[in-house]
Design an enzyme around this catalytic site. Structure first.
Site, PDB file in Angstrom:
ATOM      1  CG  ASP A  34      -2.125   0.990   1.152  1.00 21.73           C
ATOM      2  OD1 ASP A  34      -3.211   0.424   1.056  1.00 21.73           O
ATOM      3  OD2 ASP A  34      -1.914   2.215   0.919  1.00 21.73           O
ATOM      4  CG  ASP A 126     -22.158  -0.900  -8.551  1.00 21.81           C
ATOM      5  OD1 ASP A 126     -21.410   0.229  -8.456  1.00 21.81           O
ATOM      6  OD2 ASP A 126     -22.982  -0.696  -7.685  1.00 21.81           O
ATOM      7  CE  LYS A 153     -11.896   0.055  -9.823  1.00 21.78           C
ATOM      8  NZ  LYS A 153     -10.846  -0.796  -8.937  1.00 21.78           N
ATOM      9  N   PRO A 204     -24.268  17.521   3.355  1.00 23.13           N
ATOM     10  CG  PRO A 204     -22.305  17.682   2.223  1.00 23.13           C
ATOM     11  CD  PRO A 204     -23.119  17.272   3.709  1.00 23.13           C
ATOM     12  CE1 TYR A 206     -22.275  16.616  -3.110  1.00 20.66           C
ATOM     13  CE2 TYR A 206     -21.962  14.405  -4.161  1.00 20.66           C
ATOM     14  CZ  TYR A 206     -21.318  15.655  -3.419  1.00 20.66           C
ATOM     15  OH  TYR A 206     -19.886  15.538  -3.205  1.00 20.66           O
ATOM     16  NE  ARG A 272     -20.351  12.404  -7.185  1.00 25.12           N
ATOM     17  CZ  ARG A 272     -20.263  11.250  -6.346  1.00 25.12           C
ATOM     18  NH1 ARG A 272     -20.586  10.228  -6.864  1.00 25.12           N
ATOM     19  NH2 ARG A 272     -19.689  11.107  -5.247  1.00 25.12           N
TER      20      ARG A 272
HETATM   21  P1  NAD Z   1      -9.775   3.373  -0.455  1.00 25.56           P
HETATM   22  O1  NAD Z   1      -9.766   4.629  -1.043  1.00 25.56           O
HETATM   23  O2  NAD Z   1     -10.592   3.374   0.926  1.00 25.56           O
HETATM   24  O3  NAD Z   1      -8.588   2.619  -0.313  1.00 25.56           O
HETATM   25  C1  NAD Z   1      -7.436   2.631  -1.199  1.00 25.56           C
HETATM   26  C2  NAD Z   1      -6.317   1.998  -0.802  1.00 25.56           C
HETATM   27  O4  NAD Z   1      -5.404   1.831  -1.962  1.00 25.56           O
HETATM   28  C3  NAD Z   1      -5.626   3.129   0.171  1.00 25.56           C
HETATM   29  O5  NAD Z   1      -5.096   2.314   1.405  1.00 25.56           O
HETATM   30  C4  NAD Z   1      -4.490   3.770  -0.581  1.00 25.56           C
HETATM   31  O6  NAD Z   1      -3.561   4.049   0.188  1.00 25.56           O
HETATM   32  C5  NAD Z   1      -4.122   2.414  -1.630  1.00 25.56           C
HETATM   33  N1  NAD Z   1      -3.574   3.256  -2.799  1.00 25.56           N
HETATM   34  C6  NAD Z   1      -3.918   4.036  -3.648  1.00 25.56           C
HETATM   35  N2  NAD Z   1      -3.064   4.220  -4.711  1.00 25.56           N
HETATM   36  C7  NAD Z   1      -2.225   3.344  -4.310  1.00 25.56           C
HETATM   37  C8  NAD Z   1      -0.949   3.027  -5.237  1.00 25.56           C
HETATM   38  N3  NAD Z   1      -0.613   3.757  -6.353  1.00 25.56           N
HETATM   39  N4  NAD Z   1      -0.325   2.171  -4.698  1.00 25.56           N
HETATM   40  C9  NAD Z   1      -0.788   1.301  -3.643  1.00 25.56           C
HETATM   41  N5  NAD Z   1      -1.563   1.523  -2.782  1.00 25.56           N
HETATM   42  C10 NAD Z   1      -2.526   2.554  -3.283  1.00 25.56           C
HETATM   43  O7  NAD Z   1     -10.777   2.289  -1.176  1.00 25.56           O
HETATM   44  P2  NAD Z   1     -11.900   1.164  -0.860  1.00 25.56           P
HETATM   45  O8  NAD Z   1     -13.209   2.039  -0.862  1.00 25.56           O
HETATM   46  O9  NAD Z   1     -11.462   0.291   0.224  1.00 25.56           O
HETATM   47  O10 NAD Z   1     -11.837   0.542  -2.296  1.00 25.56           O
HETATM   48  C11 NAD Z   1     -11.024  -0.553  -2.477  1.00 25.56           C
HETATM   49  C12 NAD Z   1     -11.128  -1.097  -4.173  1.00 25.56           C
HETATM   50  O11 NAD Z   1     -12.634  -1.601  -4.006  1.00 25.56           O
HETATM   51  C13 NAD Z   1     -10.760  -0.039  -5.208  1.00 25.56           C
HETATM   52  O12 NAD Z   1     -10.507  -0.859  -6.235  1.00 25.56           O
HETATM   53  C14 NAD Z   1     -12.218   0.508  -5.345  1.00 25.56           C
HETATM   54  O13 NAD Z   1     -12.224   0.682  -7.063  1.00 25.56           O
HETATM   55  C15 NAD Z   1     -13.102  -0.921  -5.224  1.00 25.56           C
HETATM   56  N6  NAD Z   1     -14.567  -0.862  -4.980  1.00 25.56           N
HETATM   57  C16 NAD Z   1     -15.030   0.064  -4.001  1.00 25.56           C
HETATM   58  C17 NAD Z   1     -16.164   0.187  -3.617  1.00 25.56           C
HETATM   59  C18 NAD Z   1     -16.781   0.928  -2.264  1.00 25.56           C
HETATM   60  O14 NAD Z   1     -17.962   1.233  -2.222  1.00 25.56           O
HETATM   61  N7  NAD Z   1     -15.918   1.573  -1.783  1.00 25.56           N
HETATM   62  C19 NAD Z   1     -17.523  -0.618  -4.354  1.00 25.56           C
HETATM   63  C20 NAD Z   1     -16.889  -1.292  -5.357  1.00 25.56           C
HETATM   64  C21 NAD Z   1     -15.490  -1.444  -5.555  1.00 25.56           C
HETATM   65  O1  DAU Z   2     -21.031   1.795  -6.418  1.00 32.04           O
HETATM   66  C1  DAU Z   2     -19.601   1.611  -6.209  1.00 32.04           C
HETATM   67  C2  DAU Z   2     -18.738   2.915  -6.000  1.00 32.04           C
HETATM   68  O2  DAU Z   2     -19.415   3.379  -4.568  1.00 32.04           O
HETATM   69  C3  DAU Z   2     -17.387   2.474  -5.683  1.00 32.04           C
HETATM   70  O3  DAU Z   2     -16.677   1.963  -6.915  1.00 32.04           O
HETATM   71  C4  DAU Z   2     -16.474   3.881  -5.372  1.00 32.04           C
HETATM   72  O4  DAU Z   2     -15.215   3.648  -5.093  1.00 32.04           O
HETATM   73  C5  DAU Z   2     -17.217   4.208  -4.035  1.00 32.04           C
HETATM   74  O5  DAU Z   2     -16.631   5.654  -3.833  1.00 32.04           O
HETATM   75  C6  DAU Z   2     -18.750   4.576  -4.145  1.00 32.04           C
HETATM   76  O6  DAU Z   2     -19.144   5.645  -5.339  1.00 32.04           O
HETATM   77  P1  DAU Z   2     -20.373   6.544  -5.209  1.00 32.04           P
HETATM   78  O7  DAU Z   2     -20.078   7.750  -6.041  1.00 32.04           O
HETATM   79  O8  DAU Z   2     -21.795   5.929  -5.115  1.00 32.04           O
HETATM   80  O9  DAU Z   2     -20.172   6.978  -3.489  1.00 32.04           O
HETATM   81  P2  DAU Z   2     -20.317   8.036  -2.496  1.00 32.04           P
HETATM   82  O10 DAU Z   2     -20.226   7.875  -1.252  1.00 32.04           O
HETATM   83  O11 DAU Z   2     -19.350   9.223  -2.994  1.00 32.04           O
HETATM   84  O12 DAU Z   2     -21.733   8.890  -2.834  1.00 32.04           O
HETATM   85  C7  DAU Z   2     -22.844   8.103  -2.737  1.00 32.04           C
HETATM   86  C8  DAU Z   2     -24.013   8.837  -3.217  1.00 32.04           C
HETATM   87  O13 DAU Z   2     -24.295   9.736  -2.157  1.00 32.04           O
HETATM   88  C9  DAU Z   2     -23.877   9.320  -4.553  1.00 32.04           C
HETATM   89  O14 DAU Z   2     -25.285   9.453  -5.119  1.00 32.04           O
HETATM   90  C10 DAU Z   2     -23.480  10.824  -4.290  1.00 32.04           C
HETATM   91  C11 DAU Z   2     -24.214  10.981  -2.961  1.00 32.04           C
HETATM   92  N1  DAU Z   2     -23.479  12.185  -2.208  1.00 32.04           N
HETATM   93  C12 DAU Z   2     -22.249  11.685  -1.862  1.00 32.04           C
HETATM   94  C13 DAU Z   2     -21.478  12.643  -1.000  1.00 32.04           C
HETATM   95  C14 DAU Z   2     -19.997  12.414  -0.777  1.00 32.04           C
HETATM   96  C15 DAU Z   2     -24.195  13.179  -1.755  1.00 32.04           C
HETATM   97  O15 DAU Z   2     -25.322  13.307  -1.853  1.00 32.04           O
HETATM   98  N2  DAU Z   2     -23.320  13.987  -0.763  1.00 32.04           N
HETATM   99  C16 DAU Z   2     -21.965  14.075  -0.667  1.00 32.04           C
HETATM  100  O16 DAU Z   2     -21.491  14.764   0.127  1.00 32.04           O
END
Ligand code: NAD
Ligand code: DAU
Length: 339
Positions: A34, A126, A153, A204, A206, A272
């Protein structure tokens, strides 16, 4: 011992996966690679810090000298590392291209020269399907990503597939819906809104608040990845969805109820750009392997709110003392006119 490389294991899902896998697989020797970007935190890995079955390597997946030897020694690679926040990708996409696309390319090139590798799990999302006004995305649907994050992605998703089709690298792609649970960085909607509500700060929301996300508990996500590792088929894609479609406005109200705060804390703000209206996944393929989500959304969300209440030491320093986060918050929300 089975040598497992987890990239991005100090982030939200990665650290939950490392903790989960460390408990579930006593025969796994796990290496976390990481870069510790703003989203990566070593304290997310506190539970395995003393374990002889876990090693942490600080490095960039896009740096071949660091990443390639780790891939080449592994039997299993679970590739989470990415830039992940859509709003940041709209502010500036460069890091998303470098990490999500080029970083994945570096790992895949190394995977071609990994003699013992039996799985390379590409953690996709997704969001690659784009906005889904009705119905649910199946794995063979066209990809129509609409923001720089999801486009990066999608590039990585198809690049990984191409390394299976072309070079027989044992790639499996997973596409999960929105995760929630402990240790999620407080830029994402649930931890942002929960911690704002705890502090009586405006939430906030959106646009019209009617965008829909399908919420998946991070533990259910970990179990699904594990099942795909054990029983999936190389070259295939598996959707992982929680089956909990919720409008943002309803999610916001639930968070306010759980934190005992009034509806007046909701602040409608400008939307957004390119905001995907809805995501929804058909998970039939994964369910055929025997997976079903265990978490119930109401209680899962309540437990998550409770985690943020009990772990202020985890998020308060980010929100109050981390200047980079404060700058990000100001840019993202400071001048956002009402919708
Ligand atoms: P996150 O942002 O919490 O964590 C990302 C991690 O990757 C961090 O620890 C960061 O330091 C590390 N990282 C970033 N750039 C790097 C690099 N160049 N080299 C090595 N490490 C690096 O992300 P998350 O929400 O845990 O998501 C993890 C994975 O799951 C991602 O690939 C994301 O696209 C995917 N994903 C996330 C969600 C979601 O809802 N969070 C849903 C579907 C898929
Ligand atoms: O669907 C999977 C994805 O979910 C992952 O691949 C991404 O890494 C992860 O960040 C997430 O993306 P979203 O854009 O859906 O997540 P986020 O939490 O940013 O926003 C969720 C919803 O809430 C989206 O419709 C935008 C809205 N939102 C978000 C923020 C940060 C608001 O209304 N206000 C806010 O301040």
């Amino acid at each position: 011992m089975i040598r497992v490389l987890v990239t991005g294991g100090a982030g939200f899902i990665g650290s939950n996966f490392v903790r989960w896998a460390h408990n579930a697989h006593p025969d796994w020797q796990i290496t976390t690679l990481d870069k510790l970007t703003y989203a990566g935190r070593l304290d997310n890995l506190a539970d395995v810090a003393e374990s002889s079955r876990h090693r942490f390597v600080h490095g960039d997946i896009a740096n071949t000298a660091v990443a390639a030897p780790l891939v080449r020694e592994s039997e299993l690679v679970v590739h989470f590392a990415a830039e992940t926040h859509v709003d940041r990708s709209i502010q500036s996409a460069a890091d998303f291209i470098t990490t999500d696309v080029i970083g994945t390319f570096v790992l895949l090139e190394a995977a071609r020269q990994a003699p013992a590798l039996r799985r390379f799990i590409q953690i996709s999302t997704d969001e690659v399907y784009g906005s889904v006004p009705e119905g649910a995305s199946t794995e063979t649907d066209e990809l129509r990503p609409r923001n720089p994050y999801s486009a990066s992605k999608a590039g990585a998703d198809r690049l990984a597939y191409s390394y299976w089709a072309t070079y027989d690298v044992p790639v499996i792609v997973t596409r999960a819906s929105n995760n929630y649970g402990r240790n999620q960085f407080p830029e994402k909607v649930i931890p942002l809104f929960v911690t704002n509500a705890i502090d009586n700060i405006a939430l906030p929301l959106y646009g019209d608040g009617l965008n829909v996300r399908d919420w998946l508990h991070v533990d259910d996500h970990c179990r699904a990845i594990d099942l795909v590792i054990e029983q999936g088929t190389n070259g295939e894609v598996y959707n992982i969805g929680g089956g909990n479609e919720v409008r943002n406005v309803d999610l916001t109200r639930r968070i306010l109820d759980l934190t005992g705060r009034p509806g007046s804390l909701i602040r409608p703000v400008a939307d957004r750009p390119g905001h995907d209206r809805r995501y929804a996944l058909d998970t039939t393929k994964l369910r055929r392997l025997g997976w079903t989500p265990a978490a119930e959304f109401e209680s899962g969300l309540a437990a998550t709110v409770d985690w943020y209440r009990r772990n202020e030491q985890w998020w308060r320093p980010i929100k109050e003392k981390d200047q980079a986060f404060r700058d990000y918050y100001k840019t993202q929300y400071g001048n956002r006119a009402g919708a």
